[in-house]
Design a protein around this motif. Structure first.
Motif, PDB file in Angstrom:
ATOM      1  N   GLY A 260      15.206   6.534   4.133  1.00  0.00           N
ATOM      2  CA  GLY A 260      14.225   6.894   5.142  1.00  0.00           C
ATOM      3  C   GLY A 260      13.784   8.341   4.983  1.00  0.00           C
ATOM      4  O   GLY A 260      14.520   9.171   4.468  1.00  0.00           O
ATOM      5  N   ASN A 261      12.553   8.624   5.410  1.00  0.00           N
ATOM      6  CA  ASN A 261      11.904   9.927   5.304  1.00  0.00           C
ATOM      7  C   ASN A 261      11.437  10.242   3.887  1.00  0.00           C
ATOM      8  O   ASN A 261      11.038  11.362   3.611  1.00  0.00           O
ATOM      9  N   GLU A 262      11.508   9.258   2.993  1.00  0.00           N
ATOM     10  CA  GLU A 262      10.893   9.406   1.677  1.00  0.00           C
ATOM     11  C   GLU A 262       9.536   8.720   1.732  1.00  0.00           C
ATOM     12  O   GLU A 262       9.236   7.963   2.656  1.00  0.00           O
ATOM     13  N   TYR A 263       8.712   8.981   0.727  1.00  0.00           N
ATOM     14  CA  TYR A 263       7.382   8.397   0.664  1.00  0.00           C
ATOM     15  C   TYR A 263       7.306   7.515  -0.571  1.00  0.00           C
ATOM     16  O   TYR A 263       7.619   7.944  -1.685  1.00  0.00           O
ATOM     17  N   LEU A 264       6.908   6.268  -0.381  1.00  0.00           N
ATOM     18  CA  LEU A 264       6.690   5.328  -1.472  1.00  0.00           C
ATOM     19  C   LEU A 264       5.198   5.302  -1.747  1.00  0.00           C
ATOM     20  O   LEU A 264       4.405   4.934  -0.877  1.00  0.00           O
ATOM     21  N   THR A 265       4.800   5.726  -2.939  1.00  0.00           N
ATOM     22  CA  THR A 265       3.371   5.800  -3.246  1.00  0.00           C
ATOM     23  C   THR A 265       2.776   4.422  -3.482  1.00  0.00           C
ATOM     24  O   THR A 265       3.485   3.466  -3.792  1.00  0.00           O
ATOM     25  N   ASP A 266       1.474   4.356  -3.360  1.00  0.00           N
ATOM     26  CA  ASP A 266       0.721   3.148  -3.680  1.00  0.00           C
ATOM     27  C   ASP A 266       0.724   2.976  -5.196  1.00  0.00           C
ATOM     28  O   ASP A 266       0.993   3.912  -5.959  1.00  0.00           O
ATOM     29  N   PHE A 267       0.363   1.803  -5.661  1.00  0.00           N
ATOM     30  CA  PHE A 267       0.229   1.494  -7.073  1.00  0.00           C
ATOM     31  C   PHE A 267      -0.881   2.344  -7.690  1.00  0.00           C
ATOM     32  O   PHE A 267      -1.966   2.462  -7.139  1.00  0.00           O
ATOM     33  N   THR A 268      -0.597   2.967  -8.825  1.00  0.00           N
ATOM     34  CA  THR A 268      -1.640   3.660  -9.579  1.00  0.00           C
ATOM     35  C   THR A 268      -1.263   3.714 -11.052  1.00  0.00           C
ATOM     36  O   THR A 268      -0.083   3.786 -11.390  1.00  0.00           O
ATOM     37  N   LYS A 269      -2.269   3.662 -11.899  1.00  0.00           N
ATOM     38  CA  LYS A 269      -2.054   3.874 -13.329  1.00  0.00           C
ATOM     39  C   LYS A 269      -2.780   5.140 -13.780  1.00  0.00           C
ATOM     40  O   LYS A 269      -2.874   5.406 -14.959  1.00  0.00           O
TER      41      LYS A 269
ATOM     42  N   LYS B 181      -3.166   9.533   9.959  1.00  0.00           N
ATOM     43  CA  LYS B 181      -3.764   8.866   8.796  1.00  0.00           C
ATOM     44  C   LYS B 181      -2.719   8.382   7.779  1.00  0.00           C
ATOM     45  O   LYS B 181      -3.054   7.711   6.814  1.00  0.00           O
ATOM     46  N   CYS B 182      -1.450   8.698   8.024  1.00  0.00           N
ATOM     47  CA  CYS B 182      -0.375   8.335   7.098  1.00  0.00           C
ATOM     48  C   CYS B 182      -0.007   6.862   7.257  1.00  0.00           C
ATOM     49  O   CYS B 182       0.202   6.371   8.362  1.00  0.00           O
ATOM     50  N   LYS B 183       0.095   6.151   6.133  1.00  0.00           N
ATOM     51  CA  LYS B 183       0.571   4.768   6.157  1.00  0.00           C
ATOM     52  C   LYS B 183       2.074   4.781   6.435  1.00  0.00           C
ATOM     53  O   LYS B 183       2.791   5.665   5.977  1.00  0.00           O
TER      54      LYS B 183
ATOM     55  N   LYS C 108       0.806  -1.225   0.000  1.00  0.00           N
ATOM     56  CA  LYS C 108       0.000   0.000   0.000  1.00  0.00           C
ATOM     57  C   LYS C 108       0.837   1.271   0.000  1.00  0.00           C
ATOM     58  O   LYS C 108       0.298   2.360   0.016  1.00  0.00           O
ATOM     59  N   GLY C 109       2.144   1.158   0.007  1.00  0.00           N
ATOM     60  CA  GLY C 109       2.975   2.352   0.059  1.00  0.00           C
ATOM     61  C   GLY C 109       2.916   3.013   1.419  1.00  0.00           C
ATOM     62  O   GLY C 109       2.303   2.509   2.349  1.00  0.00           O
ATOM     63  N   GLY C 110       3.577   4.181   1.552  1.00  0.00           N
ATOM     64  CA  GLY C 110       3.548   4.938   2.780  1.00  0.00           C
ATOM     65  C   GLY C 110       4.856   5.652   3.064  1.00  0.00           C
ATOM     66  O   GLY C 110       5.812   5.594   2.277  1.00  0.00           O
ATOM     67  N   PHE C 111       4.889   6.335   4.219  1.00  0.00           N
ATOM     68  CA  PHE C 111       6.086   7.023   4.680  1.00  0.00           C
ATOM     69  C   PHE C 111       7.075   5.970   5.159  1.00  0.00           C
ATOM     70  O   PHE C 111       6.710   5.075   5.919  1.00  0.00           O
ATOM     71  N   VAL C 112       8.328   6.081   4.727  1.00  0.00           N
ATOM     72  CA  VAL C 112       9.312   5.037   5.001  1.00  0.00           C
ATOM     73  C   VAL C 112      10.297   5.477   6.085  1.00  0.00           C
ATOM     74  O   VAL C 112      10.916   6.536   5.986  1.00  0.00           O
ATOM     75  N   PHE C 113      10.414   4.633   7.130  1.00  0.00           N
ATOM     76  CA  PHE C 113      11.439   4.792   8.146  1.00  0.00           C
ATOM     77  C   PHE C 113      12.589   3.877   7.785  1.00  0.00           C
ATOM     78  O   PHE C 113      12.376   2.704   7.471  1.00  0.00           O
ATOM     79  N   GLY C 114      13.819   4.406   7.830  1.00  0.00           N
ATOM     80  CA  GLY C 114      14.974   3.569   7.546  1.00  0.00           C
ATOM     81  C   GLY C 114      16.225   4.392   7.320  1.00  0.00           C
ATOM     82  O   GLY C 114      16.262   5.595   7.578  1.00  0.00           O
ATOM     83  N   LYS C 115      17.249   3.725   6.809  1.00  0.00           N
ATOM     84  CA  LYS C 115      18.559   4.332   6.590  1.00  0.00           C
ATOM     85  C   LYS C 115      18.526   5.351   5.456  1.00  0.00           C
ATOM     86  O   LYS C 115      17.777   5.192   4.485  1.00  0.00           O
ATOM     87  N   ASN C 116      19.406   6.363   5.561  1.00  0.00           N
ATOM     88  CA  ASN C 116      19.549   7.280   4.433  1.00  0.00           C
ATOM     89  C   ASN C 116      20.566   6.693   3.449  1.00  0.00           C
ATOM     90  O   ASN C 116      21.186   5.661   3.721  1.00  0.00           O
TER      91      ASN C 116
ATOM     92  N   LYS D  56      -0.699  16.585   1.105  1.00  0.00           N
ATOM     93  CA  LYS D  56      -1.155  16.434  -0.282  1.00  0.00           C
ATOM     94  C   LYS D  56      -0.801  15.041  -0.826  1.00  0.00           C
ATOM     95  O   LYS D  56      -1.594  14.423  -1.530  1.00  0.00           O
ATOM     96  N   ILE D  57       0.389  14.558  -0.479  1.00  0.00           N
ATOM     97  CA  ILE D  57       0.807  13.222  -0.923  1.00  0.00           C
ATOM     98  C   ILE D  57      -0.149  12.170  -0.378  1.00  0.00           C
ATOM     99  O   ILE D  57      -0.598  11.282  -1.108  1.00  0.00           O
ATOM    100  N   ILE D  58      -0.466  12.271   0.908  1.00  0.00           N
ATOM    101  CA  ILE D  58      -1.394  11.308   1.526  1.00  0.00           C
ATOM    102  C   ILE D  58      -2.746  11.361   0.834  1.00  0.00           C
ATOM    103  O   ILE D  58      -3.346  10.330   0.530  1.00  0.00           O
ATOM    104  N   SER D  59      -3.224  12.566   0.553  1.00  0.00           N
ATOM    105  CA  SER D  59      -4.518  12.727  -0.113  1.00  0.00           C
ATOM    106  C   SER D  59      -4.510  12.104  -1.510  1.00  0.00           C
ATOM    107  O   SER D  59      -5.405  11.351  -1.874  1.00  0.00           O
ATOM    108  N   LEU D  60      -3.481  12.405  -2.287  1.00  0.00           N
ATOM    109  CA  LEU D  60      -3.367  11.826  -3.635  1.00  0.00           C
ATOM    110  C   LEU D  60      -3.234  10.310  -3.573  1.00  0.00           C
ATOM    111  O   LEU D  60      -3.850   9.595  -4.357  1.00  0.00           O
ATOM    112  N   ASP D  61      -2.424   9.833  -2.643  1.00  0.00           N
ATOM    113  CA  ASP D  61      -2.167   8.401  -2.536  1.00  0.00           C
ATOM    114  C   ASP D  61      -3.429   7.640  -2.131  1.00  0.00           C
ATOM    115  O   ASP D  61      -3.617   6.495  -2.525  1.00  0.00           O
ATOM    116  N   SER D  62      -4.296   8.277  -1.374  1.00  0.00           N
ATOM    117  CA  SER D  62      -5.524   7.604  -0.946  1.00  0.00           C
ATOM    118  C   SER D  62      -6.548   7.504  -2.066  1.00  0.00           C
ATOM    119  O   SER D  62      -7.468   6.698  -1.999  1.00  0.00           O
ATOM    120  N   LYS D  63      -6.371   8.295  -3.121  1.00  0.00           N
ATOM    121  CA  LYS D  63      -7.300   8.239  -4.262  1.00  0.00           C
ATOM    122  C   LYS D  63      -7.076   7.004  -5.113  1.00  0.00           C
ATOM    123  O   LYS D  63      -7.906   6.661  -5.942  1.00  0.00           O
TER     124      LYS D  63
END
Length: 170
Positions: free
Chosen positions: A81-90, A118-120, A47-55, A153-160
């Motif tokens: 880490g601190n990047e956002y991986l979006t959900d699948f979309t076409k 609300k952030c994944k 489902k994607g989301g905000f990523v915690f991890g190494k830089n 905005k990213i969370i909003s777009l990603d939830s669509k």
């Protein structure tokens, strides 16, 4: 542990060259991928989301995805880490919005970020080696600076999702 050392130590994966791009990457059979899961070396991020991890300077977070046309997987890219991986979309409109957001960039930028409830979340910090499996593309990795600046905005777009509108076009 460093991903390459982890794989070598556990005898997982084979380096192969892509004949088109001449890039060399680590490839895994389905059995090796299962072994990687059993060794706590990878998590799914369907489902994607905000990523915690190494830089990147610490070795980053490897992304594994299916190698199209073959029954295997490969390390396609590294994120941090601190990047956002979006959900699948076409949905092209959503992908274009993500691309526009991602243009907002400052190299080596790091700052604390407040993450809305609300952030994944994708937390790779508890893994033996930081690696994410994604099985559907296209997706986008939103850089740290743009993620911090535009997270709502990213969370909003990603939830669509965009997938329903893709199906309706068929």
């Amino acid at each position: 542990m460093d991903f390459d050392k982890f794989c070598k130590k556990n005898q997982i994966g084979t380096y192969k060259m892509n004949p088109d791009t001449k890039n060399v990457s680590l490839h895994f059979s389905p059995i090796e991928l299962k072994k990687l899961f059993k060794l706590n070396g990878v998590i799914k991020a369907q489902k994607g989301g905000f990523v915690f991890g190494k830089n990147h300077d610490e070795g980053g977070i490897k992304i594994i995805e299916p190698y199209f046309g073959k029954k295997e997987y490969y390390v396609s890219i590294e994120m941090e880490g601190n990047e956002y991986l979006t959900d699948f979309t076409k949905n092209e409109n959503i992908l274009n919005e993500f691309k526009l957001i991602n243009k907002d960039y400052k190299p080596k930028w790091r700052e604390e970020i407040e993450i809305p409830k609300k952030c994944k979340i994708i937390d790779t910090t508890k893994l033996e080696t930081q690696c994410i499996l994604i099985e559907q593309t296209p997706r986008m990795i939103i850089n740290c600076y743009a993620t911090n600046k535009h997270l709502e905005k990213i969370i909003s777009l990603d939830s669509k999702k965009g997938f329903l509108s893709y199906l309706l076009k068929l």
